[in-house]
Motif scaffolding. Structure first.
Motif, PDB file in Angstrom:
ATOM      1  N   ARG A 127     -13.116 -19.124  -9.311  1.00  0.00           N
ATOM      2  CA  ARG A 127     -13.134 -17.850 -10.049  1.00  0.00           C
ATOM      3  C   ARG A 127     -14.520 -17.214 -10.019  1.00  0.00           C
ATOM      4  NH1 ARG A 127     -10.278 -13.750 -10.768  1.00  0.00           N
ATOM      5  NH2 ARG A 127     -12.075 -13.203  -9.492  1.00  0.00           N
ATOM      6  N   SER A 128     -15.553 -18.020 -10.182  1.00  0.00           N
ATOM      7  CA  SER A 128     -16.910 -17.478 -10.213  1.00  0.00           C
ATOM      8  C   SER A 128     -17.426 -17.099  -8.832  1.00  0.00           C
ATOM      9  CB  SER A 128     -17.865 -18.485 -10.861  1.00  0.00           C
ATOM     10  OG  SER A 128     -17.973 -19.656 -10.064  1.00  0.00           O
ATOM     11  N   ALA A 129     -16.767 -17.612  -7.781  1.00  0.00           N
ATOM     12  CA  ALA A 129     -17.257 -17.390  -6.418  1.00  0.00           C
ATOM     13  C   ALA A 129     -16.677 -16.154  -5.758  1.00  0.00           C
ATOM     14  CB  ALA A 129     -16.954 -18.621  -5.555  1.00  0.00           C
ATOM     15  N   VAL A 130     -15.624 -15.594  -6.326  1.00  0.00           N
ATOM     16  CA  VAL A 130     -14.959 -14.461  -5.676  1.00  0.00           C
ATOM     17  C   VAL A 130     -15.065 -13.219  -6.561  1.00  0.00           C
ATOM     18  CG1 VAL A 130     -13.400 -16.027  -4.494  1.00  0.00           C
ATOM     19  CG2 VAL A 130     -12.662 -14.950  -6.615  1.00  0.00           C
ATOM     20  N   PRO A 131     -14.919 -12.029  -5.968  1.00  0.00           N
ATOM     21  CA  PRO A 131     -15.054 -10.797  -6.739  1.00  0.00           C
ATOM     22  C   PRO A 131     -14.083 -10.748  -7.921  1.00  0.00           C
ATOM     23  CG  PRO A 131     -15.046 -10.323  -4.396  1.00  0.00           C
ATOM     24  CD  PRO A 131     -14.702 -11.769  -4.530  1.00  0.00           C
ATOM     25  N   ALA A 132     -14.521 -10.110  -8.992  1.00  0.00           N
ATOM     26  CA  ALA A 132     -13.749 -10.089 -10.236  1.00  0.00           C
ATOM     27  C   ALA A 132     -12.383  -9.439 -10.078  1.00  0.00           C
ATOM     28  CB  ALA A 132     -14.543  -9.364 -11.325  1.00  0.00           C
ATOM     29  N   HIS A 133     -12.266  -8.496  -9.144  1.00  0.00           N
ATOM     30  CA  HIS A 133     -10.982  -7.788  -8.988  1.00  0.00           C
ATOM     31  C   HIS A 133      -9.921  -8.643  -8.294  1.00  0.00           C
ATOM     32  CE1 HIS A 133     -12.605  -7.164  -4.890  1.00  0.00           C
ATOM     33  NE2 HIS A 133     -11.335  -7.126  -4.534  1.00  0.00           N
ATOM     34  N   LEU A 134     -10.339  -9.738  -7.668  1.00  0.00           N
ATOM     35  CA  LEU A 134      -9.410 -10.551  -6.864  1.00  0.00           C
ATOM     36  C   LEU A 134      -8.724 -11.583  -7.752  1.00  0.00           C
ATOM     37  CD1 LEU A 134      -8.544 -11.003  -3.865  1.00  0.00           C
ATOM     38  CD2 LEU A 134     -10.267 -12.801  -3.779  1.00  0.00           C
ATOM     39  N   PRO A 135      -7.395 -11.560  -7.864  1.00  0.00           N
ATOM     40  CA  PRO A 135      -6.716 -12.564  -8.700  1.00  0.00           C
ATOM     41  C   PRO A 135      -6.900 -13.974  -8.155  1.00  0.00           C
ATOM     42  CG  PRO A 135      -5.234 -10.750  -8.118  1.00  0.00           C
ATOM     43  CD  PRO A 135      -6.451 -10.599  -7.269  1.00  0.00           C
ATOM     44  N   VAL A 136      -7.224 -14.886  -9.045  1.00  0.00           N
ATOM     45  CA  VAL A 136      -7.206 -16.313  -8.737  1.00  0.00           C
ATOM     46  C   VAL A 136      -6.077 -16.913  -9.557  1.00  0.00           C
ATOM     47  CG1 VAL A 136      -8.438 -18.514  -8.926  1.00  0.00           C
ATOM     48  CG2 VAL A 136      -9.670 -16.445  -8.214  1.00  0.00           C
ATOM     49  N   THR A 137      -5.137 -17.542  -8.889  1.00  0.00           N
ATOM     50  CA  THR A 137      -3.947 -18.086  -9.535  1.00  0.00           C
ATOM     51  C   THR A 137      -3.799 -19.555  -9.159  1.00  0.00           C
ATOM     52  OG1 THR A 137      -2.541 -17.367  -7.682  1.00  0.00           O
ATOM     53  CG2 THR A 137      -2.815 -15.828  -9.517  1.00  0.00           C
ATOM     54  N   ALA A 138      -2.834 -20.228  -9.772  1.00  0.00           N
ATOM     55  CA  ALA A 138      -2.655 -21.653  -9.485  1.00  0.00           C
ATOM     56  C   ALA A 138      -1.183 -22.022  -9.540  1.00  0.00           C
ATOM     57  CB  ALA A 138      -3.437 -22.506 -10.480  1.00  0.00           C
ATOM     58  N   LYS A 139      -0.876 -23.103  -8.825  1.00  0.00           N
ATOM     59  CA  LYS A 139       0.465 -23.686  -8.876  1.00  0.00           C
ATOM     60  C   LYS A 139       0.324 -25.173  -9.156  1.00  0.00           C
ATOM     61  CE  LYS A 139       4.915 -24.142  -6.562  1.00  0.00           C
ATOM     62  NZ  LYS A 139       5.632 -24.322  -5.284  1.00  0.00           N
ATOM     63  N   MET A 140       1.122 -25.665 -10.094  1.00  0.00           N
ATOM     64  CA  MET A 140       1.092 -27.083 -10.443  1.00  0.00           C
ATOM     65  C   MET A 140       2.512 -27.598 -10.642  1.00  0.00           C
ATOM     66  SD  MET A 140      -0.119 -26.962 -14.481  1.00  0.00           S
ATOM     67  CE  MET A 140       0.973 -28.240 -15.181  1.00  0.00           C
ATOM     68  N   ARG A 141       2.630 -28.922 -10.745  1.00  0.00           N
ATOM     69  CA  ARG A 141       3.879 -29.555 -11.173  1.00  0.00           C
ATOM     70  C   ARG A 141       3.737 -29.971 -12.641  1.00  0.00           C
ATOM     71  NH1 ARG A 141       7.656 -32.248  -7.312  1.00  0.00           N
ATOM     72  NH2 ARG A 141       7.462 -31.085  -5.366  1.00  0.00           N
ATOM     73  N   LEU A 142       4.762 -30.590 -13.166  1.00  0.00           N
ATOM     74  CA  LEU A 142       4.721 -31.044 -14.554  1.00  0.00           C
ATOM     75  C   LEU A 142       3.774 -32.220 -14.748  1.00  0.00           C
ATOM     76  CD1 LEU A 142       8.513 -30.879 -15.510  1.00  0.00           C
ATOM     77  CD2 LEU A 142       6.709 -29.284 -16.187  1.00  0.00           C
ATOM     78  N   GLY A 143       3.380 -32.846 -13.647  1.00  0.00           N
ATOM     79  CA  GLY A 143       2.476 -33.977 -13.716  1.00  0.00           C
ATOM     80  C   GLY A 143       2.531 -34.757 -12.423  1.00  0.00           C
ATOM     81  N   TYR A 144       1.781 -35.858 -12.391  1.00  0.00           N
ATOM     82  CA  TYR A 144       1.782 -36.713 -11.210  1.00  0.00           C
ATOM     83  C   TYR A 144       2.900 -37.751 -11.338  1.00  0.00           C
ATOM     84  CZ  TYR A 144       0.035 -39.485  -7.307  1.00  0.00           C
ATOM     85  OH  TYR A 144      -0.074 -40.163  -6.111  1.00  0.00           O
ATOM     86  N   THR A 145       2.726 -38.754 -12.195  1.00  0.00           N
ATOM     87  CA  THR A 145       3.801 -39.731 -12.394  1.00  0.00           C
ATOM     88  C   THR A 145       4.614 -39.447 -13.659  1.00  0.00           C
ATOM     89  OG1 THR A 145       2.270 -41.213 -13.542  1.00  0.00           O
ATOM     90  CG2 THR A 145       2.576 -41.556 -11.171  1.00  0.00           C
TER      91      THR A 145
END
Length: 318
Positions: A127-145
């Protein structure tokens, strides 16, 4: 309501993104992951995964594309994100969901869900490395195990500055086995203040509607269900499903566009892979799959599949 097309390593590449977005209903695509592991990647790596970067970060039909990064080192992820940002993506997505053993063994993907502090550090660094206007998003699962740290991880992602979060409603251990646990998502939705997008085991319009009801999420990400039913996003919006007469013309186009992307010995496999999904919905695709399932030589595949496809198309117009 927004419908996203999921990143799926080894399946949903830029060629298939192009095909599926031609039928409408998809509002946003996310690429398969770009693996970040200790080096600053050359531009050609980003362009290989996301050639849409050369065209305004949109598919040929105009659907926006976010580029996904996968890695575990915050500094290296940030440096590569900054380089990617200069190429003009319409967003950068971070992968905390890949269940592949080889990826997890190298501390990438879903294994990081046991380390919420690392997840936070990666998102914050990007987030801090890219321009503020550019969305930074994420994808995760409910967990590992297990699911015990799902809220920690979601809150870490939000606190680090992510604009959106997609949750595939299964753990790494669950893999892709049904069901997806959509009932786990309301707790995550209540724990964060950024948009939550639900993902996992959505094959039909009925699944889509149940997922929205159970999860409480307005927005949905479609993966394998969209590969099997290319009209699913459109149908989910009440705009009508895709008939075989609409899907069939995409197959020769797909075949043509795959040719420069793979070795000749792998070209047949790509077509059979898609037909194996399509045959779940379309009897015509089943016929074509059975014609070519043992073939490898591209010329033999063409001879077996496309005259039969032409006959199907002629019959549908008769």
């Amino acid at each position: 309501m927004q419908i996203y097309l999921a990143p799926m390593e080894g399946l949903l590449d830029h060629v298939l993104r192009d095909m599926l977005t031609r039928l409408g209903g998809v509002d946003l695509c996310v690429t398969e992951f770009v693996r970040v592991s200790g080096t600053l990647l050359p531009n050609k790596t980003f362009y290989r995964i996301a050639p849409e970067l050369l065209h305004g970060s949109r598919t040929p039909s105009g659907v926006p594309v976010r580029v996904q990064l996968l890695g575990s080192d915050p500094v290296c992820m940030a440096e590569n994100a900054a380089k990617l940002a200069a190429l003009g993506p319409l967003g950068i997505d971070l992968n905390f969901g890949c269940p592949a053993k080889t990826v997890n063994r190298h501390r990438g993907g879903a294994v990081l869900l046991d380390e919420p502090e690392t997840v936070h550090a990666i998102v914050a660094a990007v987030r801090s490395a890219v321009p503020a206007h550019l969305p930074v998003t994420a994808k995760m699962r409910l967990g590992y195990t297990d699911r015990s740290r799902k809220l920690e991880c979601a809150q870490a992602i939000e606190a680090a500055g992510a604009a959106e979060l997609v949750v595939h409603a299964r753990t790494k251990t669950d893999g892709y086995r049904p069901p997806a646990y959509w009932e786990e998502l309301p707790a995550i939705r209540e724990a964060i203040n950024i948009p939550l997008i639900a993902n996992g085991e959505i094959w039909t319009v009925g699944d889509f509607q149940r997922c929205r009801t159970v999860s409480g999420c307005d927005d949905i990400m479609l993966g394998r269900g969209m590969v099997a039913a290319p009209g699913l996003a459109r149908a989910a919006k009440g705009e009508g499903d895709a008939s075989w007469s609409e899907v069939a013309p995409l197959l020769p186009l797909f075949w043509e566009k795959v040719e420069p992307e793979v070795l000749p010995k792998h070209r047949a496999g790509r077509l059979k892979q898609w037909l194996a999904y399509l045959r779940k919905i379309y009897p015509e695709a089943d016929e074509l799959f059975l014609r070519c399932r043992t073939l490898v030589d591209p010329a033999e595949v063409e001879q077996a599949v496309f005259p039969a496809l032409d006959k199907q198309t002629a019959a549908s117009h008769a």
